[in-house]
Design a protein around this motif. Structure first.
Motif, PDB file in Angstrom:
ATOM      1  N   UNK A   1       0.824  -1.206   0.000  1.00  0.00           N
ATOM      2  CA  UNK A   1       0.000   0.000   0.000  1.00  0.00           C
ATOM      3  C   UNK A   1       0.858   1.256   0.000  1.00  0.00           C
ATOM      4  N   UNK A   2       1.925   1.267   0.779  1.00  0.00           N
ATOM      5  CA  UNK A   2       2.759   2.464   0.880  1.00  0.00           C
ATOM      6  C   UNK A   2       3.479   2.758  -0.426  1.00  0.00           C
ATOM      7  N   UNK A   3       4.110   1.754  -1.015  1.00  0.00           N
ATOM      8  CA  UNK A   3       4.914   2.007  -2.200  1.00  0.00           C
ATOM      9  C   UNK A   3       4.066   2.184  -3.462  1.00  0.00           C
ATOM     10  N   UNK A   4       2.777   1.797  -3.404  1.00  0.00           N
ATOM     11  CA  UNK A   4       1.888   2.049  -4.544  1.00  0.00           C
ATOM     12  C   UNK A   4       1.275   3.442  -4.486  1.00  0.00           C
ATOM     13  N   UNK A   5       1.243   4.024  -3.276  1.00  0.00           N
ATOM     14  CA  UNK A   5       0.652   5.348  -3.100  1.00  0.00           C
ATOM     15  C   UNK A   5       1.724   6.400  -3.363  1.00  0.00           C
ATOM     16  N   UNK A   6       1.769   6.894  -4.580  1.00  0.00           N
ATOM     17  CA  UNK A   6       2.819   7.819  -4.985  1.00  0.00           C
ATOM     18  C   UNK A   6       2.778   9.117  -4.170  1.00  0.00           C
ATOM     19  N   UNK A   7       1.579   9.611  -3.864  1.00  0.00           N
ATOM     20  CA  UNK A   7       1.450  10.859  -3.110  1.00  0.00           C
ATOM     21  C   UNK A   7       2.053  10.706  -1.719  1.00  0.00           C
ATOM     22  N   UNK A   8       1.710   9.615  -1.041  1.00  0.00           N
ATOM     23  CA  UNK A   8       2.246   9.360   0.298  1.00  0.00           C
ATOM     24  C   UNK A   8       3.746   9.134   0.251  1.00  0.00           C
ATOM     25  N   UNK A   9       4.190   8.435  -0.761  1.00  0.00           N
ATOM     26  CA  UNK A   9       5.616   8.143  -0.912  1.00  0.00           C
ATOM     27  C   UNK A   9       6.418   9.431  -1.072  1.00  0.00           C
ATOM     28  N   UNK A  10       5.918  10.321  -1.938  1.00  0.00           N
ATOM     29  CA  UNK A  10       6.625  11.580  -2.183  1.00  0.00           C
ATOM     30  C   UNK A  10       6.601  12.464  -0.941  1.00  0.00           C
ATOM     31  N   UNK A  11       5.426  12.588  -0.305  1.00  0.00           N
ATOM     32  CA  UNK A  11       5.302  13.456   0.868  1.00  0.00           C
ATOM     33  C   UNK A  11       6.205  12.979   2.002  1.00  0.00           C
ATOM     34  N   UNK A  12       6.250  11.676   2.233  1.00  0.00           N
ATOM     35  CA  UNK A  12       7.008  11.137   3.354  1.00  0.00           C
ATOM     36  C   UNK A  12       8.505  11.171   3.109  1.00  0.00           C
ATOM     37  N   UNK A  13       8.930  10.757   1.914  1.00  0.00           N
ATOM     38  CA  UNK A  13      10.359  10.612   1.649  1.00  0.00           C
ATOM     39  C   UNK A  13      10.999  11.860   1.037  1.00  0.00           C
ATOM     40  N   UNK A  14      10.223  12.609   0.246  1.00  0.00           N
ATOM     41  CA  UNK A  14      10.834  13.703  -0.518  1.00  0.00           C
ATOM     42  C   UNK A  14      10.999  14.989   0.274  1.00  0.00           C
ATOM     43  N   UNK A  15      10.096  15.274   1.227  1.00  0.00           N
ATOM     44  CA  UNK A  15      10.153  16.547   1.934  1.00  0.00           C
ATOM     45  C   UNK A  15      11.474  16.740   2.688  1.00  0.00           C
ATOM     46  N   UNK A  16      11.930  15.772   3.497  1.00  0.00           N
ATOM     47  CA  UNK A  16      13.238  15.968   4.153  1.00  0.00           C
ATOM     48  C   UNK A  16      14.383  16.114   3.157  1.00  0.00           C
ATOM     49  N   UNK A  17      14.283  15.417   2.028  1.00  0.00           N
ATOM     50  CA  UNK A  17      15.324  15.536   0.997  1.00  0.00           C
ATOM     51  C   UNK A  17      15.352  16.951   0.436  1.00  0.00           C
ATOM     52  N   UNK A  18      14.178  17.509   0.137  1.00  0.00           N
ATOM     53  CA  UNK A  18      14.109  18.874  -0.395  1.00  0.00           C
ATOM     54  C   UNK A  18      14.641  19.891   0.616  1.00  0.00           C
ATOM     55  N   UNK A  19      14.268  19.711   1.899  1.00  0.00           N
ATOM     56  CA  UNK A  19      14.761  20.609   2.938  1.00  0.00           C
ATOM     57  C   UNK A  19      16.278  20.544   3.034  1.00  0.00           C
TER      58      UNK A  19
END
Length: 277
Positions: free
Chosen positions: A30-48
């Protein structure tokens, strides 16, 4: 009682191990299929990390440590909390409103299997998050890797206790979320405030004393302190509270929050959302 009823009543229900394995598999899919959740959870700290890593410059007063190194250690700690507190609380609130928790509670599956599946998913995503952030910090910003086995060991147990304490706090915190629509608005503000007062964006010793005392009551400040020990030279401890890393206190506080989160989850967790009229 008919033979069919007798067979059904004597059939063994799934044990905790098999049920947990099934829930874990479902959580990961469920987690890895949900692109929105995946991006929000993993990408935000990377962008910061990428944005602020390019902004911060200069040495910390009284040390030979680059300001950027302090921030990078803090943002890795923040990434742990993002996956285990923020992402998990929002996800549980959504599943409650969808009725998934109600169906799980009514099923023969042990309820603890649901929590085990969640924690395993968070552990996996946190390891991925920390690995991504460490690689970026080392390759792009030249953050030094832990210098000895002791620091690698501390990295492991600080991450483990950080995940357990923040995950259980996040699950308990869902009791304050009335519906999925308000989940982000209720979960994000305390996380953002804790980032600013826990030593993520600024050296902890530069914060007002009152804010330091408030921050030290929560897990993120201790996570940041643990990661500063892991990544920064020993000379930096003079800027810490009491002039020491105080690893035992880091373990006590994160372990204490793990126990507190477990107790609160048992007391306040709701399997059903409010009835819609």
């Amino acid at each position: 009682m008919s033979a069919a009823q007798s067979t059904t009543s004597t059939r063994k229900l799934p044990g905790l191990g098999p049920a947990s394995a099934v829930r874990t598999k479902a959580e990961m899919a469920s987690f890895f299929r949900n692109k929105q959740s995946l991006v929000f959870t993993l990408a935000l700290p990377v962008l910061l990390m990428l944005v602020f890593g390019m902004i911060f410059k200069g040495k910390i007063e009284g040390t030979n440590v680059d300001f950027k190194q302090v921030f990078l250690a803090g943002i890795i700690a923040s990434g742990v909390m993002a996956t285990s507190f923020t992402g998990l609380a929002i996800n549980v609130a959504l599943e409650r409103e969808m009725g998934l928790l109600r169906r799980i509670a009514a099923s023969p599956m042990p309820r603890s299997a649901y929590f085990i599946g969640k924690v395993v998913r968070v552990v996996v995503t946190t390891v991925v998050e920390v690995a991504i952030l460490m690689i970026l910090a080392v390759v792009v910003f030249h953050l030094p890797l832990p210098s000895d086995l002791m620091r690698w060991g501390v990295l492991a147990w600080v991450t483990a206790l950080g995940v357990s304490s923040c995950s259980l706090a996040g699950i308990a915190y869902t009791a304050l979320i009335p519906n999925a629509r308000s989940a982000s608005a209720i979960v994000t503000p305390p996380f953002m405030v804790l980032q600013f007062i826990s030593g993520v964006f600024y050296p902890f010793n530069l914060l007002p004393e009152l804010l330091q005392k408030i921050a030290l009551a929560f897990p993120l400040a201790w996570l940041c302190r643990g990661y500063r020990y892991v990544f920064l030279p020993d000379e930096f401890k003079v800027t810490e509270t009491g002039g020491t890393w105080d690893l035992p206190m880091i373990a006590i506080m994160l372990g204490g929050w793990t126990i507190l989160g477990m107790v609160l989850t048992c007391l306040v967790f709701r399997w059903r959302g409010p009835r819609v009229r």
